[in-house]
Scaffold this active site. Sequence first.
Site, PDB file in Angstrom:
ATOM      1  N   CYS A 122      52.633  20.542  24.954  1.00 58.51           N
ATOM      2  CA  CYS A 122      52.753  21.980  25.960  1.00 58.51           C
ATOM      3  C   CYS A 122      52.280  21.648  27.464  1.00 58.51           C
ATOM      4  O   CYS A 122      50.978  21.632  26.819  1.00 58.51           O
ATOM      5  CB  CYS A 122      53.816  22.581  24.718  1.00 58.51           C
ATOM      6  N   CYS A 124      52.000  24.919  28.565  1.00 62.24           N
ATOM      7  CA  CYS A 124      52.107  26.433  29.335  1.00 62.24           C
ATOM      8  C   CYS A 124      50.983  27.130  29.547  1.00 62.24           C
ATOM      9  O   CYS A 124      50.833  28.449  30.198  1.00 62.24           O
ATOM     10  CB  CYS A 124      53.675  27.316  28.532  1.00 62.24           C
ATOM     11  N   CYS A 132      56.982  25.211  31.330  1.00 62.88           N
ATOM     12  CA  CYS A 132      56.615  24.743  29.850  1.00 62.88           C
ATOM     13  C   CYS A 132      55.905  22.940  30.681  1.00 62.88           C
ATOM     14  O   CYS A 132      55.863  22.038  30.091  1.00 62.88           O
ATOM     15  CB  CYS A 132      57.281  24.245  29.086  1.00 62.88           C
ATOM     16  N   LYS A 197      58.871  22.433  13.736  1.00 62.78           N
ATOM     17  CA  LYS A 197      58.136  23.056  13.429  1.00 62.78           C
ATOM     18  C   LYS A 197      59.053  24.137  13.266  1.00 62.78           C
ATOM     19  O   LYS A 197      58.737  25.460  12.652  1.00 62.78           O
ATOM     20  CB  LYS A 197      57.285  23.667  14.633  1.00 62.78           C
TER      21      LYS A 197
HETATM   22 ZN   LIG Z   1      55.689  25.487  26.363  1.00 66.83          ZN
END
Ligand SMILES: [Zn+2]
Length: 206
Positions: A122, A124, A132, A197
Amino acid sequence: MNNLHSIQRMRRLRKTEKMRDLFQETHLSLNDLCLPIFVEEGLDDYKQIDSMPGVVRIPEKRLAYEIERIAKAGIKSVMTFGVSHHLDETGSDAWQENGLVARMSRICKETVPEMIVMSDTCFCEYTSHGHCGVMHGDIVDNDATIHNLGLQAVAAARAGADFIAPSAAMDGQVAAIRQALDAAGFKDTAIMSYSTKFASALYGPI
Ligand SMILES: [Zn+2]
């Protein structure tokens, strides 16, 4: 009492421990577990994560030591989350050959080669605005972001990651990552989507 209400008597097969052993379908062992680890660059000491009591940010310089400890505890798989100090508009540190994402995988694999490394994928923790992906004003640029996710995935795979684990919640991210990995010759690098996940209750705090 209407008998129809009690046709299913699952309790019969749970009567004793031996009975339960006989019928138990799900077995949990260390083989089923993956340990998320949070690694911050430039950190001198471990740092408590307030939202997850007992969980700490690992200083990057302690990562090798921690991976050895994790392996000795019998854990076979980790998921790496980086906390970068090199932030920019696009989160480009995440796809540099020597950026934090790549370094985490490399350190894990060099220290314990048989450790399964899943690279959280990602932006972020790498963007200056904390979103993100690539932003245009208030709007996230989905397609520019999935292109960049492909770059990040290739950098992680090149550094030894066994799994790419995207969490950017961009449309088409798994397909874009697969394409980028295949084009770079990483056909055997697996992808674990965020939905997988998320199916784990242990992921709740995140
Ligand atoms: Zn993220």
